[in-house]
Design a protein around this motif. Structure first.
Motif: not given
Ligand code: ZN
Length: 238
Positions: A118, A120-121, A123, A137, A140
């Motif tokens: 991911c 964004n985070c 993961h 995801c 998040c």
């Molecule tokens: Zn994420």
């Protein structure tokens, strides 16, 4: 050889997977499974058309899931189970044939096809199912930020702290099926040799960095590597 090694590093490349029927990452005409490398293995390609890149890896995942480990992968398992040393497997391959063969301590420096990360985070989602621009995801809950966990050209390799440590402390460095062309992995042997490791390569053809190896074993790894493992196991009984 007739020596007892305490720490062994095995570096594997496309050649070991080719013996299980998987196409090599980069063929000479710059195509991979009939796709341009620029389109499916670069950050720019992913930004340009993420749906195409996801489709490509989803398809590759299906192909890879069907492949079976060969005698060379299985010999690594035997070595790890029966030889009293710490043995790490550093692989440039994005398939999971080492895992399927039961290998341990595997470091996928180019990522692996059954994972998405991911953006964004951070993961890491592990799945053999399809991942696309609609995937949410699980950590998040943001949609559309998943990237195949494949190291694209120009990105940093993964797990390099682990790999550096293993390169400095191994006393035997084994390369299986690597071309010696793709850096930085092609330079690993130099580091291991500098820190005192014996170096040996199992390869079909003469490699670009072959002068860095103490020994060369030519032929299919599935045929040449298992007898080498047997010889190592005999040596510790002496
Ligand atoms: Zn994420």
């Amino acid at each position: 050889m007739n020596k007892h090694y305490s720490r062994i590093l095995i570096l594997s490349g496309a050649g070991i997977s080719a013996e299980s029927g998987l196409a090599t990452f980069r063929s000479s005409n710059g195509l991979w499974n009939n796709h341009k490398v620029d389109d499916v293995a670069t950050i720019e390609g992913f930004q340009r058309n993420p749906a195409l890149v996801h489709d490509f890896y989803n398809e590759l995942k299906t192909e890879i899931q069907k492949a079976k480990p060969n005698a060379a992968h299985l010999a690594i398992t035997k070595l790890q189970q029966e030889y009293p040393a710490q043995i790490d497997v550093v692989t440039q391959n994005v398939d999971t044939l080492h895992e399927k063969a039961g290998n341990q301590n595997i470091w996928h420096i180019h990522g692996q096809v059954n994972q998405a990360v991911c953006l964004n985070c951070g993961h890491i989602l592990e799945t053999w199912g399809d991942v696309d621009t609609q995937t949410i995801c699980p950590q998040c809950q943001v949609m559309g930020m998943m990237k195949p966990n494949i190291v694209f050209f120009g990105e940093n390799l993964l797990y390099m702290d682990k790999v550096d440590d293993a390169l400095r402390h191994c006393d035997l460095f084994i390369s299986i099926g690597t071309s010696g062309v793709v850096y930085p992995a092609a330079g690993f042997v130099q580091t291991a040799k500098y820190y005192g490791a014996e170096t040996i390569e199992f390869t079909l053809d003469q490699t670009a960095n072959n002068y860095l190896f103490d020994r060369h074993v030519y032929g299919k790894a599935g045929e040449t590597f298992p007898p080498f493992v047997e010889a190592l196991l005999q040596d510790i009984k002496k």
